[in-house]
Design an enzyme around this catalytic site. Structure first.
Site, mmCIF file in Angstrom:
data_model
loop_
_atom_site.group_PDB
_atom_site.id
_atom_site.type_symbol
_atom_site.label_atom_id
_atom_site.label_comp_id
_atom_site.label_asym_id
_atom_site.label_seq_id
_atom_site.Cartn_x
_atom_site.Cartn_y
_atom_site.Cartn_z
ATOM 1 N N ASP A 47 10.355 3.900 -7.896
ATOM 2 C CA ASP A 47 9.139 3.606 -7.481
ATOM 3 C C ASP A 47 8.277 4.407 -6.136
ATOM 4 O O ASP A 47 8.317 4.443 -4.901
ATOM 5 C CB ASP A 47 9.704 2.574 -6.175
ATOM 6 N N ASN A 86 -1.267 -1.338 -8.334
ATOM 7 C CA ASN A 86 -1.865 -1.418 -7.375
ATOM 8 C C ASN A 86 -3.093 -0.578 -6.903
ATOM 9 O O ASN A 86 -2.635 0.409 -5.799
ATOM 10 C CB ASN A 86 -0.434 -2.291 -6.406
ATOM 11 N N LEU A 101 0.347 5.967 -8.755
ATOM 12 C CA LEU A 101 -0.064 7.492 -8.993
ATOM 13 C C LEU A 101 -1.414 7.166 -8.465
ATOM 14 O O LEU A 101 -1.581 8.013 -7.915
ATOM 15 C CB LEU A 101 -0.413 7.574 -10.209
ATOM 16 N N ARG A 102 -1.591 5.993 -7.311
ATOM 17 C CA ARG A 102 -3.423 5.913 -6.424
ATOM 18 C C ARG A 102 -4.318 6.372 -7.139
ATOM 19 O O ARG A 102 -4.940 6.300 -6.235
ATOM 20 C CB ARG A 102 -2.801 6.946 -5.021
HETATM 21 N N1 LIG Z 1 7.720 0.039 -2.637
HETATM 22 C C1 LIG Z 1 6.636 0.360 -1.380
HETATM 23 O O1 LIG Z 1 7.010 0.229 -0.194
HETATM 24 N N2 LIG Z 1 5.539 0.263 -1.921
HETATM 25 C C2 LIG Z 1 4.809 0.347 -3.517
HETATM 26 C C3 LIG Z 1 4.362 -1.045 -3.729
HETATM 27 C C4 LIG Z 1 5.658 -1.513 -4.441
HETATM 28 O O2 LIG Z 1 6.718 -1.064 -4.827
HETATM 29 O O3 LIG Z 1 5.946 -3.086 -3.876
HETATM 30 C C5 LIG Z 1 3.249 0.904 -2.461
HETATM 31 O O4 LIG Z 1 1.933 1.184 -3.243
HETATM 32 O O5 LIG Z 1 3.049 2.076 -2.062
HETATM 33 ZN ZN LIG Z 2 7.009 -2.926 -5.632
#
Ligand SMILES: NC(=O)N[C@@H](CC(=O)O)C(=O)O
Ligand SMILES: [Zn+2]
Length: 462
Positions: free
Chosen positions: A329, A116, A85-86
């Site tokens: 994801d 993250n 969700l950033r």
């Molecule tokens: N899946 C991705 O390619 N990116 C994800 C990180 C992750 O899920 O590994 C992200 O945070 O952008």
């Molecule tokens: Zn991942």
């Protein structure tokens, strides 16, 4: 205070002053719907906490909002174990408000927001903030995922116990985006998680095998001159972690399984009685590395899009229950981080609003899953895996009023700018997809209807 709390307080007043049947306050009546897509059409009456009635010709009274369920399928609200969700940190690509809107439009009643962010969700301050903000927005339960290691750096375990004990009650920990690579750290995390009763979710990527990698290692990447990410980078960690989980007596969850070999390894581990679970993303169920021909950065994702044989194995694995669930994801990225040269583009793609359609396209239409199977992989198993007792429950009277109404026959064309996310990086741009979410209901409150979000009063959702 959130709108849904206000609604509940109002309903409580009715309960206190009302009499008999009037004391229950029905919110939503869905008429003539196929529950799990099975049997004869029936009515379903939702109260503000529970399913109040399932049967023909139910009478809702004048308060309830009526939704036509004819030709539509009712399922438990979806649960996403893997959402980015950033917020905090990259609100220019997604916020808890906009991501919650995307989730509600996608049929989700609970999502797990990955750690993250910036700052990383490695402390109870951040995880509690994410939970509280999600509740204020009120469109979907936003469960925070805590980091396994401080700063996702893989060196030192984060304070998992404190995060688990916070208001946000963290149930799942992951360094996703990074692999918990050091086997000793992973072993300690698993041991600790089992004593806390929480789950470790692993982004399985052996980092020395993927240094510089941007695409699946195979003929396509070789021809296009893209640095390859071998299947063994994922599979070696899946195998290792299955063994570590066995020895620790701990559960381990594999994020975004992407290879046929991972399916085989998870199958093997389950057959040994190892408590392993695994998710697969919609994009790995549909897309393969032939997508890379255009060098469009929108197709860059970790783990990378694999070969058709992997796609087929993932579908079979999901149909057979080797892979437990679908997780999006959902990974929003800014235009400037996606439009550049393929190797410079950030990995990740949007997923919340398109997940159901991709599951219909890849699993339902080919006859690999029926609607009960969809409920299993999108609602029930994910809720079970993280131990949520108010989600993914059977559609029965007395169960929580968290549901999604699906039109299985509708088709729609994806347009990035029309999606609720701030970022537009959908790999399905201009594609016409089958299956559409008609309505999502969280604790008896409609959060999305006919493609429009219904913000909770006072939530501040734009
Ligand atoms: N899946 C991705 O390619 N990116 C994800 C990180 C992750 O899920 O590994 C992200 O945070 O952008
Ligand atoms: Zn991942």
């Amino acid at each position: 205070m959130t709108g849904s709390h206000v609604d509940r307080a109002a309903a409580q007043d009715t309960k206190n002053t009302g009499t008999g049947e009037d004391s229950v306050s029905p919110q939503v009546l869905i008429r003539n719907v196929l529950v799990y897509g099975e049997g004869a059409p029936t009515d379903v009456l939702l109260g503000d906490e529970q399913i109040l009635g399932i049967g023909t010709d139910l009478d809702a009274g004048s308060d309830a909002e009526v939704i036509d369920g004819a030709g539509r399928v009712l399922l438990p609200g979806f649960v996403d174990l893997h959402t980015h969700l950033r917020e905090p940190g990259r609100e220019d690509t997604e916020t808890i408000d906009t991501g919650s809107a995307a989730a509600a439009l996608g049929g989700y009643t609970a999502v797990f927001a990955m750690a993250n962010t910036d700052p990383v969700a490695d402390s109870v301050v951040v995880t509690d903030h994410v939970w509280r903000r999600g509740q204020e927005v009120g469109l979907v339960d936003v469960h925070p995922v805590g980091a396994v290691t401080v700063g996702l750096a893989g060196k030192q375990l984060a304070e998992m116990g404190t995060m688990a004990a916070g208001v946000g009650r963290v149930r799942m920990f992951s360094d996703d985006g990074h692999c918990v690579y050091d086997p000793l750290i992973m072993r300690r995390a698993l041991e600790y998680s089992s004593s806390l009763g929480v789950l470790i979710a692993q982004h399985a990527e052996e980092p020395r095998l993927t240094a510089g990698a941007v695409a699946h290692e195979g003929p396509t990447a070789a021809r296009l001159g893209l640095a390859g990410w071998p299947r063994a980078a994922e599979e070696s960690i899946v195998a290792r972690d299955a063994l570590l989980a066995r020895d620790a007596g701990a559960r381990v969850h594999i994020c975004h399984a992407s290879t046929a070999g991972t399916v085989e390894l998870v199958k093997w581990a389950k057959a040994q009685g190892i408590p392993i679970t695994a998710e697969v993303t919609p994009h790995h169920l549909l897309l393969d590395d032939s997508r890379l021909e255009t060098y469009d950065g929108v197709n860059r994702v970790n783990p990378p899009l694999r070969e058709r044989s992997d796609v087929e194995a993932l579908r079979r694995g999901l149909a057979e229950g080797v892979l437990d669930c679908v997780a999006t994801d959902h990974a929003p990225h800014a235009e400037q981080d996606k439009c550049c040269e393929f190797s410079q583009a950030r990995p990740g793609m949007l997923g919340l609003e398109t997940a159901l359609s991709i599951v219909v396209e890849t699993m339902v239409r080919p006859g690999l899953l029926d609607w009960r199977g969809v409920a299993k992989v999108m609602s029930e198993r994910p809720a079970e895996i993280v131990g949520l007792d108010d989600q993914g429950r059977p559609l029965e009277v007395g169960e929580p009023a968290n549901v999604v109404l699906v039109d299985p026959d509708a088709e729609w064309t994806v347009r990035g700018p029309e999606l609720a996310s701030v970022a537009h990086n959908t790999p399905y741009e201009a594609m016409t997809l089958p299956g559409k979410v008609v309505a999502t209901v969280l604790r008896g409150r409609i959060t999305a209807l006919d493609g429009t979000v219904r913000p909770a009063t006072g939530s501040g959702v734009r």
